[in-house]
Design a protein around this motif. Structure first.
Motif, PDB file in Angstrom:
ATOM      1  N   UNK A 115       0.826  -1.355  -0.255  1.00  0.00           N
ATOM      2  CA  UNK A 115      -0.584   0.444  -0.325  1.00  0.00           C
ATOM      3  C   UNK A 115       0.687   1.456   0.001  1.00  0.00           C
ATOM      4  N   UNK A 116       0.355   2.398   0.172  1.00  0.00           N
ATOM      5  CA  UNK A 116       0.629   3.384   0.368  1.00  0.00           C
ATOM      6  C   UNK A 116       1.738   4.592   1.238  1.00  0.00           C
ATOM      7  N   UNK A 117       0.984   3.661   2.224  1.00  0.00           N
ATOM      8  CA  UNK A 117       1.845   4.200   3.622  1.00  0.00           C
ATOM      9  C   UNK A 117       0.792   5.450   4.136  1.00  0.00           C
ATOM     10  N   UNK A 118       0.582   5.891   5.302  1.00  0.00           N
ATOM     11  CA  UNK A 118       0.028   6.294   6.227  1.00  0.00           C
ATOM     12  C   UNK A 118       1.029   6.510   7.004  1.00  0.00           C
ATOM     13  N   UNK A 119       0.803   7.662   8.096  1.00  0.00           N
ATOM     14  CA  UNK A 119       1.458   8.694   8.183  1.00  0.00           C
ATOM     15  C   UNK A 119       0.985   8.548   9.355  1.00  0.00           C
ATOM     16  N   UNK A 120       2.106   8.110  11.229  1.00  0.00           N
ATOM     17  CA  UNK A 120       1.463   8.085  12.841  1.00  0.00           C
ATOM     18  C   UNK A 120       2.590   9.045  13.365  1.00  0.00           C
ATOM     19  N   UNK A 121       2.115   9.808  13.591  1.00  0.00           N
ATOM     20  CA  UNK A 121       3.092  10.542  14.270  1.00  0.00           C
ATOM     21  C   UNK A 121       2.211  10.718  15.998  1.00  0.00           C
ATOM     22  N   UNK A 122       3.282  10.127  16.843  1.00  0.00           N
ATOM     23  CA  UNK A 122       2.947  10.097  18.836  1.00  0.00           C
ATOM     24  C   UNK A 122       4.128  10.924  19.166  1.00  0.00           C
TER      25      UNK A 122
END
Length: 124
Positions: A115-122
């Motif tokens: 897939x194209x990726x999804x950003x996770x920011x914590x």
């Protein structure tokens, strides 16, 4: 099959997110599914995998106990539920599929559909 990941975003440390990966095509249940992540300057890292029927899962030690992978073959979707998130979990998260590998395979090179990726920011 084509993959579309979603559900990423900004969350505070200790929070939760559920990522989804929707697949096109009619043979989704024929694919082992995996989740990986990649932080800036780091190699792509295995998070977990799930068998074709969803009965078997495997998790990296770095996330074990905090994440759960599940799939709904009727909806052509695989999920990554992440709890107790830490700043070190910040990365782009990718779902991946392969028809021929085993569900226990942790090597990114063996997954041929991404897939194209999804950003996770914590945030801390």
């Amino acid at each position: 099959v084509q993959l579309q990941a979603s559900g990423g975003g900004l969350v505070q440390a200790g929070g939760s997110l559920r990522l989804s990966c929707a697949a096109s095509g009619r043979t989704f249940s024929s694919y082992v599914m995996g989740w990986f992540r990649q932080a800036p300057g780091k190699e792509r890292e295995f998070i977990g995998g799930i068998s074709r029927g969803g009965n078997s899962t495997d998790y990296a030690d770095s996330v074990k106990g905090r994440v759960t992978i599940s799939r709904d073959n009727a909806k052509n979707t695989v999920y990554l539920q992440m709890n107790s998130l830490k700043p070190d979990d910040t990365a782009v998260y990718y779902c991946a599929a392969d028809m021929y590998t085993g569900w226990y395979n942790r090597k990114a090179i063996d997954y041929h559909i991404w897939g194209q990726g999804t950003q996770v920011t914590v945030s801390s």
